[in-house]
Motif scaffolding. Structure first.
Motif, short mmCIF file in Angstrom:
data_model
loop_
_atom_site.label_atom_id
_atom_site.label_comp_id
_atom_site.label_asym_id
_atom_site.label_seq_id
_atom_site.Cartn_x
_atom_site.Cartn_y
_atom_site.Cartn_z
N ARG A 57 27.14 38.22 30.43
CA ARG A 57 27.07 38.55 28.88
C ARG A 57 27.82 39.91 28.44
O ARG A 57 28.06 40.09 26.90
N THR A 58 28.14 40.99 29.30
CA THR A 58 29.06 41.88 28.54
C THR A 58 30.32 41.84 28.83
O THR A 58 31.27 42.51 28.57
N GLY A 59 30.86 40.36 29.17
CA GLY A 59 32.19 40.15 29.08
C GLY A 59 32.82 39.91 30.47
O GLY A 59 33.84 39.58 30.46
N SER A 60 32.08 39.88 31.56
CA SER A 60 32.73 39.51 32.89
C SER A 60 32.93 38.12 32.99
O SER A 60 32.16 37.20 32.27
N TYR A 61 33.95 37.71 33.78
CA TYR A 61 34.31 36.27 33.90
C TYR A 61 33.11 35.85 34.99
O TYR A 61 32.94 36.26 36.05
N SER A 62 32.51 34.44 34.80
CA SER A 62 31.54 33.98 35.70
C SER A 62 31.61 33.83 37.06
O SER A 62 31.04 34.31 37.83
N ASN A 63 33.02 33.53 37.18
CA ASN A 63 33.45 33.09 38.80
C ASN A 63 33.69 34.28 39.43
O ASN A 63 33.11 34.61 40.65
N LEU A 64 34.48 35.20 38.75
CA LEU A 64 34.51 36.51 39.66
C LEU A 64 33.24 37.47 39.84
O LEU A 64 32.88 38.02 40.80
N GLU A 65 32.61 37.37 38.72
CA GLU A 65 31.08 38.22 38.78
C GLU A 65 30.26 37.76 39.82
O GLU A 65 29.64 38.35 40.65
#
Length: 457
Positions: free
Chosen positions: A28-36
């Motif tokens: 939600r704060t801008g991280s990519y879902s797959n990387l996070e």
């Protein structure tokens, strides 16, 4: 220090729901879902089953967020004032309750209350408990009662209204409903057979020996769909027999019609999936080579690493270069073939990167069109007369697709549209010989391909 900024506690690391909440906060704060998600899985202490459960919740919430927020809204007076982690706790709870048949409602509620108690304070625990019980008592609002048809489809399929409007304009209401529904299906695990090292039959045999269930692609003769395992961890992957690539993305390179001795330019190449596919058609002993460009040094390194793993490094040259400045490195040189896999809005990838639906706007497509045309204009003079240039994007926005081609042709009378090659019997080529493949057709990414030929200097 606010609750969402605290370090991950030991109990959270063993709890897939708590780790899903943490992951969604970051996204939600801008991280990519797959990387996070990958980063959180590395920090967690979870079984394979719980990792799968956590992954399902994270992607499920992102895919269905507008629907989940619609359900939550009547029960929270000021949802935007909730602590971010509490909001995501409600999201994963609603997702499990409404979309996961095998998870009992009691388990969903009990686990949510337990997380609220451990991560928050008693007031948060009481609020979460009361809200969940109110939802159960009163029932969730029915999306069918939304009177505006565009808003209704937007909420039901969790797609922003501007995307719904765009799809309706391009494909009509009935087709839009099919496309929107298909986008939230889980993506298939697909791979391209590296024919530089193995035949399709040999790759299938190797994968089946490892325990994979293998299905041949309906879209590409070198494509496979894989189940019962993680393809990137397989022997076939490590040995270079396969590489991960969406089936629709495999369609660009065949339209180049490459001969073994040709010189090819891949103008926006990272991470090298199409570069290495181009290389399978080339023979270094006959002078065949592909120059692969990317603007970022670390991505250029990735192209080289992929070429080495796939056994085609002898015909791949990776360069750190903005394709719009191609003259800086190739001032007096020309190419037999040019591939432009252009930077784009990526809306065809919504199955794999669901969060981008909430980040993109039509203005992004307008700005990207300028970059796409700049790249085409820069590389056009590098193509030999009679040569082919294949342009493609992983989006369904006409601004970045058909409109780009028409604007390019209007400024370059020495180019014409040539028929794009489709090796299998697919209904994806329009009357202008352009390829449009959408997620509802074959379960692939959405993709656009145009093949251009230079007719004179």
């Amino acid at each position: 220090m606010s609750k969402q900024q605290t370090a991950i506690s030991k109990w959270e690391k063993t709890n897939p729901r708590a780790m899903a909440v943490r992951t969604l906060e970051k996204v939600r704060t801008g991280s990519y879902s797959n990387l996070e998600l990958n980063a959180m899985i590395k920090q967690a202490d979870l079984s394979e089953r719980d990792i799968h459960f956590m992954t399902t919740m994270v992607y499920g919430v992102i895919q269905h967020r507008l629907t989940l927020e619609y359900w939550l809204k009547p029960f929270i007076k000021n949802p935007n004032r909730l602590d971010p982690w509490v909001r995501e706790l409600f999201m994963i709870s609603l997702f499990q309750w409404q979309y996961l048949d095998k998870v009992p409602k009691r388990a969903v509620f009990d686990e949510a209350i337990n997380i609220a108690k451990k991560r928050g304070h008693d007031g948060i625990r009481r609020m979460v408990t009361g809200t969940l019980h109110a939802m159960d008592r009163q029932g969730l609002p029915d999306t069918d009662k939304i009177t505006n048809p565009t808003e209704r489809l937007s909420v039901q399929e969790s797609l922003p209204i501007w995307i719904i409007d765009l799809l309706v304009e391009q494909y009509g209401v009935e087709r839009t409903e099919k496309i929107a529904a298909s986008i939230n299906h889980a993506p298939a695990q697909s791979a391209r057979v590296n024919t530089a090292l193995a035949s399709v039959d040999e790759a299938i045999s190797d994968l089946e020996f490892e325990g994979f269930k293998v299905t041949r692609s309906e879209v590409s003769p070198v494509g496979l769909r894989l189940e019962n395992g993680h393809a990137a961890s397989s022997h076939a992957f490590e040995a270079g027999l396969i590489t991960l690539q969406d089936e629709a993305a495999m369609l660009m390179v065949p339209s180049l019609e490459i001969a073994p001795d040709m010189r090819v330019l891949d103008a926006a190449a990272a991470p090298g999936g199409k570069t290495t596919q181009i290389a399978t058609y080339l023979d270094a002993t006959q002078g065949g080579s592909v120059d692969a460009l990317d603007i970022h040094d670390h991505k250029v390194k990735l192209i080289a690493e992929n070429a080495y793993r796939l056994g085609v490094a002898d015909r791949v040259k990776a360069h750190s270069l903005d394709a719009r400045k191609v003259d800086d490195a190739f001032e007096n040189e020309t190419f037999d073939r040019i591939l432009v896999d252009a930077p784009c809005s990526g809306l065809g990838l919504l199955r794999r990167k669901p969060e981008i639906r909430y980040e993109k706007t039509l203005d992004d497509s307008r700005n990207l069109q300028k970059i796409q045309l700049e790249i085409l204009n820069a590389v056009a003079d590098k193509l030999k007369v009679g040569g082919r240039l294949v342009y493609g994007t992983c989006t369904f926005v006409n601004l970045e697709n058909d409109d780009v081609i028409q604007k390019f042709l209007a400024a370059h009378s020495n180019f014409r549209i040539a028929k794009s090659m489709v090796e299998l019997d697919l209904s994806i080529v329009d009357e202008q010989q352009l390829i449009h493949i959408m997620p509802d057709q074959y379960g692939t990414d959405g993709f656009f391909i145009a093949t251009l030929e230079r007719t004179e200097k």
